[in-house]
Design an enzyme around this catalytic site. Structure first.
Site, PDB file in Angstrom:
ATOM      1  N   ARG A  92       9.591   5.948  18.381  1.00 38.22           N
ATOM      2  CA  ARG A  92       8.399   6.507  17.708  1.00 38.22           C
ATOM      3  C   ARG A  92       8.629   6.863  16.249  1.00 38.22           C
ATOM      4  NH1 ARG A  92       8.320   8.875  22.657  1.00 38.22           N
ATOM      5  NH2 ARG A  92       6.844   7.891  24.073  1.00 38.22           N
ATOM      6  N   LYS A  99       4.028  -0.137   3.274  1.00 36.89           N
ATOM      7  CA  LYS A  99       3.445  -1.160   4.154  1.00 36.89           C
ATOM      8  C   LYS A  99       4.590  -1.919   4.813  1.00 36.89           C
ATOM      9  CE  LYS A  99      -0.988  -2.153   1.966  1.00 36.89           C
ATOM     10  NZ  LYS A  99      -1.824  -3.225   1.365  1.00 36.89           N
ATOM     11  N   GLU A 122       4.132 -10.621 -10.084  1.00 42.51           N
ATOM     12  CA  GLU A 122       3.639  -9.284  -9.699  1.00 42.51           C
ATOM     13  C   GLU A 122       3.819  -8.296 -10.859  1.00 42.51           C
ATOM     14  OE1 GLU A 122       2.054  -8.885  -6.851  1.00 42.51           O
ATOM     15  OE2 GLU A 122       2.845 -10.383  -5.448  1.00 42.51           O
ATOM     16  N   LYS A 129       2.967   1.172  -9.547  1.00 39.60           N
ATOM     17  CA  LYS A 129       2.685   1.084  -8.109  1.00 39.60           C
ATOM     18  C   LYS A 129       2.745   2.462  -7.461  1.00 39.60           C
ATOM     19  CE  LYS A 129       2.985  -1.168  -3.780  1.00 39.60           C
ATOM     20  NZ  LYS A 129       3.378  -2.278  -2.942  1.00 39.60           N
ATOM     21  N   GLU A 146      -4.988   2.513   1.220  1.00 38.00           N
ATOM     22  CA  GLU A 146      -5.859   1.471   0.675  1.00 38.00           C
ATOM     23  C   GLU A 146      -7.309   1.621   1.093  1.00 38.00           C
ATOM     24  OE1 GLU A 146      -4.020  -2.405   0.395  1.00 38.00           O
ATOM     25  OE2 GLU A 146      -5.969  -3.372   0.289  1.00 38.00           O
ATOM     26  N   ARG A 165      -6.003   1.469  -4.253  1.00 35.98           N
ATOM     27  CA  ARG A 165      -4.844   0.621  -3.940  1.00 35.98           C
ATOM     28  C   ARG A 165      -5.237  -0.855  -3.874  1.00 35.98           C
ATOM     29  NH1 ARG A 165       0.240   1.825   0.243  1.00 35.98           N
ATOM     30  NH2 ARG A 165       1.291  -0.144  -0.174  1.00 35.98           N
ATOM     31  N   ASN A 174      -4.407  -5.951  -5.388  1.00 36.91           N
ATOM     32  CA  ASN A 174      -4.657  -7.296  -4.878  1.00 36.91           C
ATOM     33  C   ASN A 174      -5.227  -8.228  -5.948  1.00 36.91           C
ATOM     34  OD1 ASN A 174      -3.800  -6.601  -2.271  1.00 36.91           O
ATOM     35  ND2 ASN A 174      -5.792  -5.690  -1.836  1.00 36.91           N
ATOM     36  N   HIS A 209      -4.985 -11.918  -5.615  1.00 34.21           N
ATOM     37  CA  HIS A 209      -4.492 -12.192  -4.271  1.00 34.21           C
ATOM     38  C   HIS A 209      -5.493 -12.861  -3.338  1.00 34.21           C
ATOM     39  CE1 HIS A 209      -0.973 -10.043  -5.545  1.00 34.21           C
ATOM     40  NE2 HIS A 209      -0.416 -10.082  -4.340  1.00 34.21           N
ATOM     41  N   HIS A 266      -4.023 -15.985  -1.513  1.00 38.14           N
ATOM     42  CA  HIS A 266      -3.919 -16.178  -0.061  1.00 38.14           C
ATOM     43  C   HIS A 266      -4.578 -17.494   0.354  1.00 38.14           C
ATOM     44  CE1 HIS A 266      -3.397 -11.560   0.303  1.00 38.14           C
ATOM     45  NE2 HIS A 266      -2.245 -12.181   0.082  1.00 38.14           N
ATOM     46  N   HIS A 306       4.858 -16.975  -2.773  1.00 41.87           N
ATOM     47  CA  HIS A 306       3.742 -16.033  -2.919  1.00 41.87           C
ATOM     48  C   HIS A 306       3.455 -15.731  -4.395  1.00 41.87           C
ATOM     49  CE1 HIS A 306       1.112 -12.647  -2.251  1.00 41.87           C
ATOM     50  NE2 HIS A 306       1.927 -11.871  -2.946  1.00 41.87           N
TER      51      HIS A 306
HETATM   52  N1  LIG Z   1       5.167  -4.487   2.211  1.00 36.54           N
HETATM   53  C1  LIG Z   1       4.563  -4.827   1.100  1.00 36.54           C
HETATM   54  O1  LIG Z   1       3.872  -4.015   0.468  1.00 36.54           O
HETATM   55  C2  LIG Z   1       4.715  -6.208   0.585  1.00 36.54           C
HETATM   56  C3  LIG Z   1       4.279  -6.530  -0.700  1.00 36.54           C
HETATM   57  C4  LIG Z   1       4.517  -7.820  -1.181  1.00 36.54           C
HETATM   58  C5  LIG Z   1       5.144  -8.759  -0.378  1.00 36.54           C
HETATM   59  N2  LIG Z   1       5.548  -8.405   0.877  1.00 36.54           N
HETATM   60  C6  LIG Z   1       6.250  -9.374   1.741  1.00 36.54           C
HETATM   61  O2  LIG Z   1       7.463  -9.720   1.110  1.00 36.54           O
HETATM   62  C7  LIG Z   1       7.896 -10.990   1.583  1.00 36.54           C
HETATM   63  C8  LIG Z   1       8.417 -11.797   0.433  1.00 36.54           C
HETATM   64  O3  LIG Z   1       9.530 -11.127  -0.111  1.00 36.54           O
HETATM   65  P1  LIG Z   1      10.557 -11.849  -1.107  1.00 36.54           P
HETATM   66  O4  LIG Z   1       9.787 -12.572  -2.131  1.00 36.54           O
HETATM   67  O5  LIG Z   1      11.520 -10.827  -1.505  1.00 36.54           O
HETATM   68  O6  LIG Z   1      11.199 -12.991  -0.209  1.00 36.54           O
HETATM   69  P2  LIG Z   1      12.502 -12.994   0.751  1.00 36.54           P
HETATM   70  O7  LIG Z   1      12.734 -11.696   1.363  1.00 36.54           O
HETATM   71  O8  LIG Z   1      12.323 -14.169   1.650  1.00 36.54           O
HETATM   72  O9  LIG Z   1      13.678 -13.312  -0.277  1.00 36.54           O
HETATM   73  C9  LIG Z   1      13.700 -14.532  -0.991  1.00 36.54           C
HETATM   74  C10 LIG Z   1      15.048 -15.220  -0.853  1.00 36.54           C
HETATM   75  O10 LIG Z   1      16.005 -14.582  -1.710  1.00 36.54           O
HETATM   76  C11 LIG Z   1      17.194 -14.286  -0.979  1.00 36.54           C
HETATM   77  N3  LIG Z   1      17.778 -13.126  -1.646  1.00 36.54           N
HETATM   78  C12 LIG Z   1      17.408 -11.840  -1.566  1.00 36.54           C
HETATM   79  N4  LIG Z   1      18.091 -11.086  -2.436  1.00 36.54           N
HETATM   80  C13 LIG Z   1      18.943 -11.907  -3.066  1.00 36.54           C
HETATM   81  C14 LIG Z   1      19.919 -11.706  -4.091  1.00 36.54           C
HETATM   82  N5  LIG Z   1      20.097 -10.511  -4.667  1.00 36.54           N
HETATM   83  N6  LIG Z   1      20.634 -12.787  -4.494  1.00 36.54           N
HETATM   84  C15 LIG Z   1      20.418 -14.012  -3.963  1.00 36.54           C
HETATM   85  N7  LIG Z   1      19.498 -14.249  -3.014  1.00 36.54           N
HETATM   86  C16 LIG Z   1      18.773 -13.217  -2.566  1.00 36.54           C
HETATM   87  C17 LIG Z   1      16.689 -14.060   0.409  1.00 36.54           C
HETATM   88  O11 LIG Z   1      17.730 -14.161   1.362  1.00 36.54           O
HETATM   89  C18 LIG Z   1      15.655 -15.175   0.536  1.00 36.54           C
HETATM   90  O12 LIG Z   1      16.259 -16.389   0.820  1.00 36.54           O
HETATM   91  C19 LIG Z   1       6.683 -11.604   2.258  1.00 36.54           C
HETATM   92  O13 LIG Z   1       6.899 -11.601   3.644  1.00 36.54           O
HETATM   93  C20 LIG Z   1       5.544 -10.675   1.890  1.00 36.54           C
HETATM   94  O14 LIG Z   1       4.551 -10.610   2.902  1.00 36.54           O
HETATM   95  C21 LIG Z   1       5.340  -7.164   1.363  1.00 36.54           C
HETATM   96 ZN   LIG Z   2       1.671  -9.978  -3.886  1.00 32.32          ZN
END
Ligand SMILES: NC(=O)c1ccc[n+]([C@@H]2O[C@H](COP(=O)([O-])OP(=O)(O)OC[C@H]3O[C@@H](n4cnc5c(N)ncnc54)[C@H](O)[C@@H]3O)[C@@H](O)[C@H]2O)c1
Ligand SMILES: [Zn+2]
Length: 363
Positions: free
Chosen positions: A120, A142, A184, A226, A236, A240, A244, A247, A251, A264
């Site tokens: 929990r 999130k 971003e 942020k 949101e 918030r 987007n 976005h 999407h 993305h």
């Molecule tokens: N929670 C939120 O508010 C929020 C906001 C935006 C995006 N997201 C989510 O984030 C995800 C995308 O995240 P991302 O863009 O970080 O992608 P990711 O986590 O897939 O990382 C991208 C790649 O970089 C590699 N990597 C990470 N750190 C590294 C480093 N220091 N050196 C070398 N390689 C490294 C990872 O292993 C991966 O292969 C999506 O699933 C998206 O939905 C969430």
């Molecule tokens: Zn985004």
């Protein structure tokens, strides 16, 4: 090192940003002898960053278990979540054990969600290692996973206890991932801070070259913006949603192209150009301002035009977006650079027109 706070009352937490934050992790999160941590990461990130973090925690006398997850968005699903929860039970993680998400947004989202539901809810700390995670996903609480029928469909709001951002880990980040994170960063300037946008115009080359000072400033200012927005509207219900910007279009692009074809951030970049074009039509954004934004996006080596998608398909894709409320399309638009507004009264014909002009220009 610089620190700021996400002001969420009893759930407020610090964000620490600097060049050598990982070796100071124990001190920054107040780790003491016999405290327990489960670090969730993947093999790639572990090879670059795990030793410093684990060493710091162990030097403080804490007990550290590590769980490696498979890399990539394709694994941000129930199966991986289930495997992680199983590992946590196996290592006998307790209510007082802190989960540490060490990685990009994929790791942060899954680990954060596991922390939200394990017994929990247990404490968790974000240690983001991609630019996107440092400026966006690690801040704001999130968390979640994808469902076969929709991205981020299953999740929870669960705020971390702290966010530790070591900008030196970006040195090993692939260039394409860096650029995607920059989209971003540009978004924050576009919606909130014209001065920051001007700074980005002047420093985009330095950012692409991974200049340490430039990256630190970009991460800090993005996190400030942020954090401010999240503190004002955690769930949101209003403000918030401005995050987007670009976005709704992004999407649609991601779905149309199939996940993974465009990162993305790349889709967000093209989406911002679409949103700026719509802003020119419906809320008076100046032509010169829309041009400036597109120029900055191009200078960041990001796409400034969407892929070819038929007008009716665009609208169908956007109507399927999770952010659609009661069937009404909502757009984040710019009245001017640095000032975004939320509009839910934009005629579909206007949207179709804006997209049509863009695709004509791209031809
Ligand atoms: N929670 C939120 O508010 C929020 C906001 C935006 C995006 N997201 C989510 O984030 C995800 C995308 O995240 P991302 O863009 O970080 O992608 P990711 O986590 O897939 O990382 C991208 C790649 O970089 C590699 N990597 C990470 N750190 C590294 C480093 N220091 N050196 C070398 N390689 C490294 C990872 O292993 C991966 O292969 C999506 O699933 C998206 O939905 C969430
Ligand atoms: Zn985004």
């Amino acid at each position: 090192m610089k620190s700021l706070e996400v002001g969420l009352g009893a759930r407020a937490y610090p964000i620490h940003i600097g060049e050598r934050v990982l070796p100071r992790a124990a001190e920054l999160i107040g780790a003491r002898a016999h405290d327990r941590y489960v670090v969730v990461t993947n093999a790639i990130v572990a090879s670059h960053c795990l030793a410093a973090l684990r060493g710091a925690l162990r030097d403080a006398g804490a007990k550290v278990d590590v769980v490696l997850l498979p890399d990539g968005e394709a694994h941000k699903n129930q199966r991986t979540l289930d495997d992680l929860l199983t590992r946590m039970v196996e290592v006998r993680a307790e209510r007082s054990t802190t989960l540490v998400a060490l990685g990009g947004g994929v790791i942060g989202d899954i680990a954060g969600f596991a922390a939200a539901i394990y017994q929990r809810g247990i404490p968790f700390v974000q240690v983001p290692t991609t630019l996107l995670a440092q400026v966006d996903s690690s801040v704001g609480g999130k968390t979640g996973i994808n469902h076969p029928l929709g991205k981020n469909m299953i999740g929870a709001f669960w705020q971390p206890r702290a966010v530790l951002i070591d900008t030196s880990v970006l040195r090993t980040l692939p260039e394409r991932e860096l650029r995607a994170g920059l989209a971003e960063v540009i978004k924050y300037g576009a919606i909130r801070d014209a001065e920051f946008l001007a700074w980005l115009e002047a420093n985009v080359r330095a950012l692409l070259a991974k200049d340490a000072d430039a990256l630190s400033h970009a991460v800090l200012r993005s996190c400030e913006i942020k954090a401010g927005i999240v503190a004002a509207d955690e769930r949101e219900t209003g403000e918030r949603a401005l995050l987007n910007f670009g976005h709704t279009f992004a999407h649609a692009i991601e779905t149309a192209q199939g996940y993974g074809a465009w990162l993305h951030g790349e889709a967000v970049a093209a989406g911002m150009v679409c949103a700026a074009r719509l802003s020119q039509r419906v809320c008076g954004l100046g032509d010169d301002e829309a041009q400036r934004l597109a120029k900055l996006i191009a200078a960041a080596e990001l796409p400034t035009a969407p892929p070819a998608i038929a007008a009716d398909r665009w609208l169908a894709l956007m109507e399927r977006d999770k952010k659609v409320q009661s069937g009404v399309l909502r757009f984040v638009l710019l009245e001017r650079l640095g000032h975004a507004i939320l509009r839910d009264d934009v005629a579909k014909a206007e949207v179709a027109n804006a997209l049509e002009t863009l695709s004509r220009e791209a031809r």
